[in-house]
Design an enzyme around this catalytic site. Sequence first.
Site, PDB file in Angstrom:
ATOM      1  N   HIS A   1      37.582 -13.820  18.741  1.00  0.00           N
ATOM      2  CA  HIS A   1      37.843 -12.651  19.217  1.00  0.00           C
ATOM      3  C   HIS A   1      37.166 -12.411  21.142  1.00  0.00           C
ATOM      4  CE1 HIS A   1      41.871 -11.591  17.239  1.00  0.00           C
ATOM      5  NE2 HIS A   1      41.002 -12.513  16.030  1.00  0.00           N
TER       6      HIS A   1
ATOM      7  N   ASP B   1      37.415 -14.191  24.034  1.00  0.00           N
ATOM      8  CA  ASP B   1      38.183 -14.820  25.145  1.00  0.00           C
ATOM      9  C   ASP B   1      38.827 -14.188  25.903  1.00  0.00           C
ATOM     10  OD1 ASP B   1      40.048 -15.200  23.331  1.00  0.00           O
ATOM     11  OD2 ASP B   1      41.051 -17.428  23.941  1.00  0.00           O
TER      12      ASP B   1
ATOM     13  N   GLY C   1      49.293 -23.807  11.315  1.00  0.00           N
ATOM     14  CA  GLY C   1      49.613 -22.756  10.667  1.00  0.00           C
ATOM     15  C   GLY C   1      48.402 -22.197  10.046  1.00  0.00           C
ATOM     16  N   ALA C   2      47.089 -23.112  10.296  1.00  0.00           N
ATOM     17  CA  ALA C   2      46.276 -22.822   8.924  1.00  0.00           C
ATOM     18  C   ALA C   2      45.075 -22.034  10.113  1.00  0.00           C
ATOM     19  CB  ALA C   2      45.384 -24.259   8.613  1.00  0.00           C
TER      20      ALA C   2
ATOM     21  N   LEU D   1      43.709 -23.672  12.635  1.00  0.00           N
ATOM     22  CA  LEU D   1      42.687 -24.938  13.628  1.00  0.00           C
ATOM     23  C   LEU D   1      43.728 -25.245  14.854  1.00  0.00           C
ATOM     24  CD1 LEU D   1      41.510 -26.788  10.458  1.00  0.00           C
ATOM     25  CD2 LEU D   1      40.066 -25.035  11.182  1.00  0.00           C
TER      26      LEU D   1
ATOM     27  N   SER E   1      46.254 -25.757  15.690  1.00  0.00           N
ATOM     28  CA  SER E   1      47.233 -26.655  16.011  1.00  0.00           C
ATOM     29  C   SER E   1      48.605 -26.178  17.367  1.00  0.00           C
ATOM     30  CB  SER E   1      48.083 -26.329  14.603  1.00  0.00           C
ATOM     31  OG  SER E   1      48.682 -25.165  13.479  1.00  0.00           O
ATOM     32  N   SER E   2      48.864 -24.951  17.142  1.00  0.00           N
ATOM     33  CA  SER E   2      49.428 -24.834  17.854  1.00  0.00           C
ATOM     34  C   SER E   2      49.077 -25.099  19.603  1.00  0.00           C
ATOM     35  CB  SER E   2      50.379 -23.605  18.981  1.00  0.00           C
ATOM     36  OG  SER E   2      49.546 -22.885  17.491  1.00  0.00           O
TER      37      SER E   2
ATOM     38  N   ASP F   1      41.874 -22.243  23.198  1.00  0.00           N
ATOM     39  CA  ASP F   1      42.069 -23.015  21.999  1.00  0.00           C
ATOM     40  C   ASP F   1      42.314 -24.205  23.067  1.00  0.00           C
ATOM     41  OD1 ASP F   1      41.597 -21.856  20.019  1.00  0.00           O
ATOM     42  OD2 ASP F   1      43.649 -21.251  19.496  1.00  0.00           O
TER      43      ASP F   1
ATOM     44  N   TYR G   1      47.175  -9.341  16.396  1.00  0.00           N
ATOM     45  CA  TYR G   1      46.672  -9.994  17.601  1.00  0.00           C
ATOM     46  C   TYR G   1      46.447  -9.187  19.302  1.00  0.00           C
ATOM     47  CZ  TYR G   1      44.887 -14.173  20.687  1.00  0.00           C
ATOM     48  OH  TYR G   1      43.374 -14.020  20.962  1.00  0.00           O
TER      49      TYR G   1
HETATM   50  C1  GLA Z   1      43.490 -17.717  18.451  1.00  0.00           C
HETATM   51  C2  GLA Z   1      44.133 -17.307  19.569  1.00  0.00           C
HETATM   52  C3  GLA Z   1      42.741 -17.828  21.015  1.00  0.00           C
HETATM   53  C4  GLA Z   1      40.736 -17.094  20.924  1.00  0.00           C
HETATM   54  C5  GLA Z   1      40.940 -16.896  19.008  1.00  0.00           C
HETATM   55  C6  GLA Z   1      40.161 -16.074  18.467  1.00  0.00           C
HETATM   56  O1  GLA Z   1      42.982 -18.564  17.976  1.00  0.00           O
HETATM   57  O2  GLA Z   1      44.021 -18.991  20.387  1.00  0.00           O
HETATM   58  O3  GLA Z   1      42.483 -17.795  21.981  1.00  0.00           O
HETATM   59  O4  GLA Z   1      41.535 -15.505  20.539  1.00  0.00           O
HETATM   60  O5  GLA Z   1      42.835 -16.076  18.113  1.00  0.00           O
HETATM   61  O6  GLA Z   1      38.604 -15.846  18.371  1.00  0.00           O
END
Ligand code: GLA
Length: 399
Positions: A35, A37, A122-123, A125, A127-128, A172, A236
């Site tokens: 949290h 980025d 959806g874990a 990691l 995946s999207s 990500d 979020y």
């Molecule tokens: C998700 C978002 C990222 C980042 C994280 C938290 O994975 O896709 O951009 O904000 O949450 O660090």
Amino acid sequence: MDWGQLAGRLFRDRFGHAPAVVVRAPGRVNLIGDHTDYTGGSVLPMAIDRQVVVAAGAREDGQLVAYSEAFGQTLSAGLGDSVAANSSSWMRYVVGVATSLKRRIPNLPGATMWIGGDLPHGAGLASSAALEVATARAMLGLANEEVPDIELAEICQRAEHEFAGAPCGIMDQLACVMSRKGRALFLDCTSLETKHVAIPWENAGVGKVADYGEDNGHALVVVDTGVKHEIASGEYARRRSECADALRLIREKNARVRTWRDLDEKEIDQVVAGMPVELARRVRHVVTENARVVDAVHALERRDLATFGQLMSRSHESLRDDFEVSCLEVDMIVDCLSGMRGVLGARMTGGGFGGCVIALVERASLARVEKQVKRSFSGSMRDFFEVRSARGAEVVARD
Ligand code: GLA
């Protein structure tokens, strides 16, 4: 695993001809810096050896026809189709990326795709992001085109904003595109400058890339809690706007402050004075977490894993108490791990509200730690596995 061969065969079984291209795109763990980025801060993700794999062939009719192995479902759509018309969410990413990419590469063809891999979806990691990047790289492969790494990540991020309604940051997608084996990716989310930082537990010596693969006695493990709270996406977005509100309040009173970068840990108490309690906590997290990322990079560079582990644990406390994005199931697993001999540090990783916990564990204690965690959370957690670093997305087979 030879994904090129396997995906090629499964594509052929389903669609009756060979794919033109097979791409793998890794998931990620974030070692520290969550949290941060979307506030232009620092993050330290590491791409992992679990991936989304896309095999694709071009289509003349401009349509997208995709089969998802994970969902056992074939869906089709036109480029740019309204995604609401699609009941299934995974297709949004495919359509979103293809549509966003077509704005940049007008000769992008339609595609037939097989989507599989071994990254749990959806874990938490990413995946999207892996699905987005794999789709984008596969479609670029069909068109014989290239797009620079950062732009590719931004196209995928935009697709997620516009087509999946998730206001994610850039971490990500960039981790998925730019990572190197044996390295974590230190990323400055303001300048988008990156530095590849050697991972001590995967490198016998620092400095020589050829050294990676040697294990110095520690392992990074992922505990998948199997929990996904419904509030996640709304919360979020709320955290993002709370951060924007907090910065606005700080700037009103401090002409010197333009961005989060202008704030120092030492002045937190002063700048949050008079602010609503919740916003003050968010400020404390963002500012201290950015400092922890920088400290963590230095600790890795010194091969000081004890300090690195402590920073992981402090990061978790901050996400739990100040940013309030953890949840009971995650906290219980982190607490359990933190109390064990042989565990250097543990934290939630990624967006939170469930998902995965990561821990740095002495290899000699790994079997005992695994047994104890599985015993304590039997029935409630989904998986416990070691992860190693991986290269960013790449073409693994071409016709
Ligand atoms: C998700 C978002 C990222 C980042 C994280 C938290 O994975 O896709 O951009 O904000 O949450 O660090």
